[in-house]
Design a protein around this motif. Structure first.
Motif, mmCIF file in Angstrom:
data_model
loop_
_atom_site.group_PDB
_atom_site.id
_atom_site.type_symbol
_atom_site.label_atom_id
_atom_site.label_comp_id
_atom_site.label_asym_id
_atom_site.label_seq_id
_atom_site.Cartn_x
_atom_site.Cartn_y
_atom_site.Cartn_z
ATOM 1 N N VAL A 1 23.903 40.574 36.385
ATOM 2 C CA VAL A 1 24.315 40.938 37.548
ATOM 3 C C VAL A 1 23.919 39.864 38.696
ATOM 4 O O VAL A 1 24.832 39.459 39.386
ATOM 5 C CB VAL A 1 23.457 42.140 37.952
ATOM 6 N N GLU B 1 27.548 38.216 43.536
ATOM 7 C CA GLU B 1 27.825 39.367 44.433
ATOM 8 C C GLU B 1 26.534 40.113 44.942
ATOM 9 O O GLU B 1 26.989 40.681 45.970
ATOM 10 C CB GLU B 1 28.721 40.095 43.610
ATOM 11 N N ARG C 1 31.397 44.167 32.230
ATOM 12 C CA ARG C 1 32.687 45.154 32.863
ATOM 13 C C ARG C 1 32.008 46.690 32.619
ATOM 14 O O ARG C 1 31.598 47.144 31.733
ATOM 15 C CB ARG C 1 33.638 45.276 32.278
ATOM 16 N N SER D 1 29.295 44.883 38.084
ATOM 17 C CA SER D 1 30.121 44.165 37.051
ATOM 18 C C SER D 1 30.409 42.614 37.518
ATOM 19 O O SER D 1 30.465 42.194 38.530
ATOM 20 C CB SER D 1 31.429 44.766 37.149
ATOM 21 N N GLY D 2 30.902 41.841 36.443
ATOM 22 C CA GLY D 2 31.252 40.554 36.496
ATOM 23 C C GLY D 2 32.159 40.276 35.447
ATOM 24 O O GLY D 2 32.591 40.704 34.545
ATOM 25 N N PRO D 3 32.207 38.620 35.361
ATOM 26 C CA PRO D 3 33.244 38.116 34.384
ATOM 27 C C PRO D 3 32.908 38.411 32.868
ATOM 28 O O PRO D 3 33.822 38.681 32.026
ATOM 29 C CB PRO D 3 33.112 36.662 34.666
ATOM 30 N N THR D 4 31.551 38.832 32.626
ATOM 31 C CA THR D 4 31.510 38.987 31.143
ATOM 32 C C THR D 4 30.827 40.450 30.941
ATOM 33 O O THR D 4 30.427 40.815 29.866
ATOM 34 C CB THR D 4 30.442 38.134 30.620
ATOM 35 N N GLU E 1 24.137 36.666 37.995
ATOM 36 C CA GLU E 1 24.893 35.576 37.819
ATOM 37 C C GLU E 1 26.455 35.723 38.411
ATOM 38 O O GLU E 1 27.193 34.839 38.705
ATOM 39 C CB GLU E 1 25.106 35.559 35.995
ATOM 40 N N THR E 2 26.615 36.967 38.785
ATOM 41 C CA THR E 2 27.785 37.220 39.329
ATOM 42 C C THR E 2 27.823 36.610 40.812
ATOM 43 O O THR E 2 28.956 36.052 41.464
ATOM 44 C CB THR E 2 28.180 38.576 39.617
ATOM 45 N N SER F 1 19.686 33.349 34.543
ATOM 46 C CA SER F 1 20.524 32.931 35.791
ATOM 47 C C SER F 1 19.385 32.561 36.870
ATOM 48 O O SER F 1 18.311 32.881 36.874
ATOM 49 C CB SER F 1 21.183 34.070 36.493
#
Length: 330
Positions: A23, A28, A175, A170-173, A25-26, A60
């Protein structure tokens, strides 16, 4: 919801650390891992690692860590990533520090052993001023932490709340799919651990892949009956928190529940097991007891519970399952 909320993950074990780093790493959210040990905090903040929980994995650089519980006072999203049987105690300890109206997300897969209750019910009892959600589905901690593609489910009281949480975490890896069926999502996650033990027994006893396939399909039927009896949506178990999670933990040797079952299948007991946490061993007896009280037929779960408790030997259990009365599949 704040566009960049402060997310606190409570529990610096493998799964908690993995969730926190993916989380963070996103970018956001501001993400803080609340740990018990100063050594863990030092390892994360200095080296971006938690080698006790996730050896060899770089975390991260955006991930923060602390032992100060006051960090919770300003966190609208809190993930409880401690084992299922520790959830109530953690809620009691942390209740004075949580902000009113915060969303607390259960990230354990199980039922409370003492009461047979769902973990969301336990936390709602202990944390009446917070909103309780649940995260479950197929995801090994090491895979999540390494950024390998993972999809899980997050369930809240309403679909809108769940969707907000899915977007925040959620992030790129990683969901998250939103759901309003907290019952089905929780029971799918709890019972798949029991069935993963059964899959391990099949493997350890050398019963073949056909037996494993039969066990998975009939196990899903048990799950759906149990969910429906609790007032959940039986179809939920055909998704990620049910079938998806069972396929993962019932086939991969990364699963402690599967390895525990293999030990049972090979030697008929768990003597020599290294003491790793096996959530399914707790859940089996609880689910079997609750199913009997509700009048739900769960022969595989009953067999696993009896084998784990040493009340039934493997040969007798297999014979009993294979000689049950012939009925329609559905």
């Amino acid at each position: 919801m704040n566009p960049r909320p402060h997310v606190v993950v409570v529990g610096a074990g493998a799964f908690g650390t993995a969730l926190a780093t993916v989380v963070a790493e996103t970018g956001e959210s501001r993400v803080t891992l609340l740990a018990r040990r100063d050594e863990t905090v030092l390892d994360i903040t200095t080296h971006h690692r938690n080698d006790v929980a996730l050896p060899g994995i770089v975390l991260s650089a955006a991930l923060e860590a602390t032992t100060d519980r006051d960090i919770l006072r300003h966190a609208p999203i809190v993930l409880f990533a401690m084992p299922s049987q520790a959830q109530r105690e953690a809620a009691r300890e942390l209740a004075p520090h949580l902000m009113d109206g915060a969303t607390v997300i259960v990230c354990a897969k199980g039922m409370e052993k003492a009461s047979g209750r769902l973990l969301t019910d336990v936390l709602e009892e202990e944390l009446p001023r917070q909103n309780i959600a649940v995260l479950s589905g197929p995801g090994f901690a090491a895979d999540i932490a390494r950024g390998l593609p993972t999809a899980m489910v997050i369930a809240a009281q309403t679909l809108e709340q769940a969707a907000d949480l899915a977007r925040a975490l959620s992030g790129p890896t990683f969901r998250l799919y939103p759901s309003a069926d907290r019952i089905g999502v929780q029971l799918g996650g709890a019972l798949k651990n029991v069935l993963a033990i059964a899959c391990g027994v099949v493997e350890g006893a050398g019963l073949g892949d056909s037996a494993r396939a039969a066990l998975i399909s009939r196990g899903l039927a048990e799950m759906s009956r149990f969910v429906a009896a609790h007032g959940g949506d039986a179809s939920t178990v055909s998704g990620l928190s049910g079938l998806g999670d069972l396929v993962l933990t019932g086939t991969s040797h990364q699963s402690r529940n599967l390895r525990f079952g293999i030990a049972l299948g090979k030697q008929g007991n768990a003597h020599g097991w290294p003491g790793e946490l096996v959530e399914g061993a707790f859940a089996a007896g609880v689910a079997s007891k609750v199913a009997a009280e509700l009048g739900v037929d769960m022969p595989i779960t009953d067999a696993v519970a009896a084998i784990v408790d040493g009340k039934l030997d493997l040969t007798t259990a297999i014979s009993a399952l294979m000689t049950r009365p012939i009925t329609r599949e559905f």
